[in-house]
Motif scaffolding. Structure first.
Motif, PDB file in Angstrom:
ATOM      1  N   SER A   1       1.151  -1.212   0.075  1.00 33.52           N
ATOM      2  CA  SER A   1      -0.173   0.276  -0.449  1.00 33.52           C
ATOM      3  C   SER A   1       0.689   1.393  -0.467  1.00 33.52           C
ATOM      4  CB  SER A   1      -1.275   0.020   1.156  1.00 33.52           C
ATOM      5  OG  SER A   1      -0.356   0.162   2.262  1.00 33.52           O
ATOM      6  N   ARG A   2       2.604   0.974   0.285  1.00 31.10           N
ATOM      7  CA  ARG A   2       2.548   2.198   0.071  1.00 31.10           C
ATOM      8  C   ARG A   2       3.976   3.208  -1.068  1.00 31.10           C
ATOM      9  NH1 ARG A   2       6.807   1.484   6.143  1.00 31.10           N
ATOM     10  NH2 ARG A   2       4.450   1.724   7.318  1.00 31.10           N
ATOM     11  N   ALA A   3       3.201   1.859  -1.461  1.00 29.77           N
ATOM     12  CA  ALA A   3       3.837   2.114  -3.391  1.00 29.77           C
ATOM     13  C   ALA A   3       3.170   1.741  -4.615  1.00 29.77           C
ATOM     14  CB  ALA A   3       5.588   1.170  -3.807  1.00 29.77           C
ATOM     15  N   GLY A   4       3.066   2.773  -5.872  1.00 31.34           N
ATOM     16  CA  GLY A   4       2.282   2.833  -6.999  1.00 31.34           C
ATOM     17  C   GLY A   4       2.628   2.027  -7.409  1.00 31.34           C
ATOM     18  N   ASN A   5       2.673   0.316  -7.800  1.00 34.33           N
ATOM     19  CA  ASN A   5       3.095  -0.521  -8.662  1.00 34.33           C
ATOM     20  C   ASN A   5       2.500  -2.196  -8.301  1.00 34.33           C
ATOM     21  OD1 ASN A   5       4.432  -1.334  -6.132  1.00 34.33           O
ATOM     22  ND2 ASN A   5       6.643  -1.164  -6.292  1.00 34.33           N
ATOM     23  N   LYS A   6       3.291  -2.819  -8.713  1.00 38.01           N
ATOM     24  CA  LYS A   6       2.055  -3.925  -8.529  1.00 38.01           C
ATOM     25  C   LYS A   6       2.192  -4.741  -7.540  1.00 38.01           C
ATOM     26  CE  LYS A   6      -0.196  -3.963 -12.736  1.00 38.01           C
ATOM     27  NZ  LYS A   6      -1.799  -4.281 -12.420  1.00 38.01           N
TER      28      LYS A   6
ATOM     29  N   ASN B   1      12.141   5.282  -8.814  1.00 41.35           N
ATOM     30  CA  ASN B   1      11.785   6.361  -7.434  1.00 41.35           C
ATOM     31  C   ASN B   1      11.599   5.967  -6.711  1.00 41.35           C
ATOM     32  OD1 ASN B   1      10.285   8.128  -9.996  1.00 41.35           O
ATOM     33  ND2 ASN B   1       8.822   7.028  -9.746  1.00 41.35           N
ATOM     34  N   ILE B   2      11.919   6.741  -5.708  1.00 44.44           N
ATOM     35  CA  ILE B   2      12.435   6.525  -4.655  1.00 44.44           C
ATOM     36  C   ILE B   2      10.820   6.370  -3.136  1.00 44.44           C
ATOM     37  CG2 ILE B   2      13.500   6.616  -1.787  1.00 44.44           C
ATOM     38  CD1 ILE B   2      15.482   5.936  -4.160  1.00 44.44           C
TER      39      ILE B   2
ATOM     40  N   GLY C   1      12.439   5.042   1.776  1.00 42.97           N
ATOM     41  CA  GLY C   1      13.970   5.287   1.065  1.00 42.97           C
ATOM     42  C   GLY C   1      14.484   3.925   0.051  1.00 42.97           C
ATOM     43  N   GLY C   2      13.218   2.919  -0.296  1.00 42.05           N
ATOM     44  CA  GLY C   2      13.320   2.196  -1.593  1.00 42.05           C
ATOM     45  C   GLY C   2      12.521   2.335  -2.740  1.00 42.05           C
ATOM     46  N   PHE C   3      13.408   1.486  -3.449  1.00 50.16           N
ATOM     47  CA  PHE C   3      12.996   1.707  -4.915  1.00 50.16           C
ATOM     48  C   PHE C   3      11.277   1.264  -5.082  1.00 50.16           C
ATOM     49  CE2 PHE C   3      17.541   1.429  -6.085  1.00 50.16           C
ATOM     50  CZ  PHE C   3      17.776   2.479  -5.900  1.00 50.16           C
ATOM     51  N   SER C   4      10.546   1.818  -5.926  1.00 49.10           N
ATOM     52  CA  SER C   4       8.982   1.866  -6.071  1.00 49.10           C
ATOM     53  C   SER C   4       9.047   1.586  -7.615  1.00 49.10           C
ATOM     54  CB  SER C   4       8.360   3.151  -5.026  1.00 49.10           C
ATOM     55  OG  SER C   4       8.771   4.109  -5.630  1.00 49.10           O
ATOM     56  N   SER C   5       9.169   1.040  -7.933  1.00 46.13           N
ATOM     57  CA  SER C   5       9.249   0.883  -9.743  1.00 46.13           C
ATOM     58  C   SER C   5       8.107   0.066 -10.366  1.00 46.13           C
ATOM     59  CB  SER C   5      10.637   0.024 -10.280  1.00 46.13           C
ATOM     60  OG  SER C   5      11.729   0.571  -9.963  1.00 46.13           O
TER      61      SER C   5
END
Length: 470
Positions: A149-154, A198-199, A203-207
């Protein structure tokens, strides 16, 4: 010996511009210490509804200072247990730790003052409080890919971490973590494009990674490219409660609203997925693999793979409760009840982000008895005081569990660095090697290791059990 002369609680901003509690403790010899605690991250559940109203107001803190402050004046700052018990009484024994962010900030500030009075480092003071004789540098668990829920990826899972267990020192572990982080960035750019790095908050990548299996593959590739295969293991923070439904299934496609439900699976099926990941990748730690009330599948997973994999209880070791019964108390004839009533009003109006999660020693004891997991994620602001944190860690270690110190989103405090070393936790989760508030903790740990010199012991492969129970 110096005693407490003044206690002041106020509000400042955390690293995400949300409200944060700051406590200030001044002693009679002019020693002054401060501590901060974020209190917006856990949602106060009131009759089943989340409260998202106003932030605390200055007059609220003025009232709190008039009541809490005088109770602590004259007390010995090295009497951590006594002061924490006093704070607990001031909160009228509230079990719901969401009401205790203020008390925790004071507790930490007092702990810092106690170390200053004793003229010893904070981590040593904490070790003395716990009667721990062995200081251990923790293995950092870098959260390098963000999902859920913290990133706009799959990605269904919330976070993917790397743990440099093959390092010989904390400083070398930091070097390994940075190397993999930069290799991962290069791998992501190659696979998804220049603008894919994107970070996220941690601080992790949210690719635009298409699935959890793919994320694990990227991590394995980055570890290989860094030449660290066999020296770095992987951890997963699933946050399964986020995609657990009322039908008691887990929706792997929960990010797509009004989906067809084709990716809903049972707890048994989800357990099989974890076992397949463990078989294919160097996964050594799984956090929050099931919903916080799904004790059955927690226990089964721990029984089946717990010997080789750490099953971390976070939400499981939480006890979200309503405080409706306290709100309904209309008569408050003692200062203790007035403090609690005031704290309740503060919490109702606070800005919040996630669901109410309160780790308490009683829930740890229940999980130990049920054999539902084999590691504790210690988030201090969910416990309520330094003393209770020590109690939870000692209880976990006595049960043979691992213990991972953890930050909370938005916090600017480096206290968990001293806490993790003083209590010989063996591992610490405080985000990727990115963002200044994360660097503050890593920097403090490197400074501690330098202070300890030849006496510094890095947990390494023993991160789950770095010391004997104390």
């Amino acid at each position: 010996m110096a005693s407490i002369e003044r206690v002041k609680v106020t509000q400042i901003l955390d690293s995400r511009s949300n409200p944060m509690i700051e406590a200030e403790v001044q002693l009679t010899d002019e020693i002054l210490t401060r501590a901060t605690v974020p209190f917006y991250e856990s949602t106060l559940l009131l009759g089943g509804f989340k409260q998202h109203d106003k932030w605390p107001e200055s007059q609220d803190f003025e009232k709190i200072n008039r009541i809490i402050g005088p109770e602590l004046i004259g007390k010995n700052p090295t009497d951590q247990t006594g002061i924490d018990n006093c704070l607990l009484q001031l909160l009228d024994g509230a079990v719901n730790e969401e009401l205790r962010a203020i008390g925790l900030a004071v507790s930490i500030a007092v702990c810092k003052a106690g170390a200053r009075v004793m003229n010893i480092p904070l981590y040593e003071h904490i070790a003395n409080l716990a009667r721990n004789k062995t200081l251990v540098m923790p293995v950092p668990a870098f959260n390098v890919i963000n999902g859920g829920s913290r990133a706009g990826n799959k990605l269904t899972m919330q976070g993917f971490k790397i743990l440099p267990v093959g390092a010989c020192s904390f400083r070398e572990a930091m070097d390994m973590g940075m190397r993999i982080y930069f290799h991962l960035e290069a791998v992501i750019k190659t696979k998804y494009g220049q603008d894919a790095t994107n970070i996220g908050y941690e601080g992790g990548f949210s690719s635009s990674i298409q699935g959890d299996n793919e994320a694990l593959g990227l991590l394995k590739t980055a570890i290989d490219y860094a030449g660290l295969t066999g020296k770095v293991v992987i951890g997963m923070d699933v946050a399964a409660s986020k995609f657990y439904g009322t039908d008691k299934t887990y929706d792997l496609n929960f990010k797509e609203k009004k989906n067809d439900g084709s990716q809903k699976i049972s707890g048994v099926a989800l357990k099989s997925i974890y076992k397949s990941y463990v078989a294919e990748y160097p996964v050594a730690s799984i956090e929050n693999p099931f919903n916080q009330d799904d004790w059955e599948h927690y226990s089964n997973l721990t029984s089946e793979i717990g010997e080789g994999v750490q099953i971390v209880g976070d939400n499981l070791l939480a006890n979200p409760k309503t405080v409706e019964k306290f709100i309904n108390k209309t008569t408050c004839n003692s200062p203790f009840l007035k403090v609690k009533e005031l704290l309740i009003r503060l919490c109702i109006r606070k800005k919040v982000e996630t669901e109410g999660e309160i780790t308490i020693p009683k829930m740890v004891e229940m999980a130990i008895n049920k054999k539902s997991c084999n590691a504790l994620l210690l988030e201090v602001n969910q416990i309520g005081s330094v003393t209770e944190s020590i109690e939870a860690v000692k209880m976990s270690k006595l049960a043979g569990w691992g213990v991972m110190a953890s930050h909370r989103g938005g916090e600017t405090e480096d206290f968990i660095a001293d806490l993790s070393v003083g209590l010989a936790m063996g591992q610490i989760k405080t985000g990727a090697p990115c963002w200044s508030e994360r660097h503050a903790v890593y920097k403090k740990l490197m400074q501690i290791e330098e202070e300890l010199g030849l006496e510094a012991t890095y947990a390494g492969a023993n991160f789950r059990k770095p010391v004997e129970p104390y």
